[in-house]
Design a protein around this motif. Sequence first.
Motif, PDB file in Angstrom:
ATOM      1  N   LEU A   1      82.017 -25.096  39.599  1.00  0.00           N
ATOM      2  CA  LEU A   1      80.962 -25.159  38.579  1.00  0.00           C
ATOM      3  C   LEU A   1      79.575 -24.848  39.128  1.00  0.00           C
TER       4      LEU A   1
ATOM      5  N   GLU B   1      75.325 -28.060  42.206  1.00  0.00           N
ATOM      6  CA  GLU B   1      74.627 -29.127  41.483  1.00  0.00           C
ATOM      7  C   GLU B   1      75.542 -29.766  40.446  1.00  0.00           C
ATOM      8  N   GLU B   2      76.287 -28.968  39.710  1.00  0.00           N
ATOM      9  CA  GLU B   2      77.157 -29.506  38.663  1.00  0.00           C
ATOM     10  C   GLU B   2      78.316 -30.324  39.238  1.00  0.00           C
ATOM     11  N   VAL B   3      78.881 -29.867  40.352  1.00  0.00           N
ATOM     12  CA  VAL B   3      79.948 -30.649  40.999  1.00  0.00           C
ATOM     13  C   VAL B   3      79.397 -31.990  41.458  1.00  0.00           C
ATOM     14  N   ARG B   4      78.216 -31.976  42.052  1.00  0.00           N
ATOM     15  CA  ARG B   4      77.629 -33.226  42.544  1.00  0.00           C
ATOM     16  C   ARG B   4      77.296 -34.182  41.393  1.00  0.00           C
ATOM     17  N   LEU B   5      76.741 -33.666  40.304  1.00  0.00           N
ATOM     18  CA  LEU B   5      76.417 -34.528  39.162  1.00  0.00           C
ATOM     19  C   LEU B   5      77.677 -35.052  38.479  1.00  0.00           C
ATOM     20  N   ALA B   6      78.712 -34.223  38.372  1.00  0.00           N
ATOM     21  CA  ALA B   6      79.983 -34.691  37.807  1.00  0.00           C
ATOM     22  C   ALA B   6      80.569 -35.795  38.675  1.00  0.00           C
TER      23      ALA B   6
ATOM     24  N   ARG C   1      78.782 -39.040  37.996  1.00  0.00           N
ATOM     25  CA  ARG C   1      79.257 -39.611  36.726  1.00  0.00           C
ATOM     26  C   ARG C   1      80.583 -40.355  36.936  1.00  0.00           C
TER      27      ARG C   1
ATOM     28  N   THR D   1      77.887 -36.011  47.827  1.00  0.00           N
ATOM     29  CA  THR D   1      76.750 -36.297  46.950  1.00  0.00           C
ATOM     30  C   THR D   1      75.477 -36.616  47.727  1.00  0.00           C
TER      31      THR D   1
ATOM     32  N   TYR E   1      86.948 -30.540  39.685  1.00  0.00           N
ATOM     33  CA  TYR E   1      85.929 -30.112  38.731  1.00  0.00           C
ATOM     34  C   TYR E   1      85.890 -28.597  38.575  1.00  0.00           C
TER      35      TYR E   1
END
Length: 168
Positions: free
Chosen positions: A143, A146-151, A154, A33, A140
């Motif tokens: 994805l 960006e989506e892996v990092r944001l997930a 979370r 991240t 995850y």
Amino acid sequence: MSLFPAELEALASSIIRDFTARGLTIATAESCTGGLIAGILTEIAGSSAVVDRGFVTYSNKAKMEMLGVEADTLRDFGAVSMQTALQMARGARAKAGTSVSVAVTGIAGPGGGSEDKPVGLVHLAAVARDGTAFHREMRYGDLGREEVRLATVRTALDMLIEAAQAAA
């Protein structure tokens, strides 16, 4: 305008409010991240009462030097492993002396994955001051970076809430 999705910012804001009220502090240890967890927490006004520091330990050398991850752990299990995530979280909490810490290490992609450790695999760990440790292995999927990092952000925020219960 925030750098982060509104739902993540709202979660970070609730963490800052709750931790401030309870006198709890946070350290982060981040690999995949790259500082986004510390970033979203410090996006919130008043976060200086809660966020002590963040370690961005992208390389194995940094994980060892800054967090005390053992070379044997990296050799035997790899950087993306439960063992490494737990040592990162323990090291961050010990170095910072905080109430809780959270650590993440994974493969955000687009490359770098393998059959055993595919893109989207992330190991997260949180540690409370009483030594209680939590681990999650997330898959995850591919994805997009960006989506892996944001997930991952979370999930890390959720784990901070979980660790805070043990730190109380």
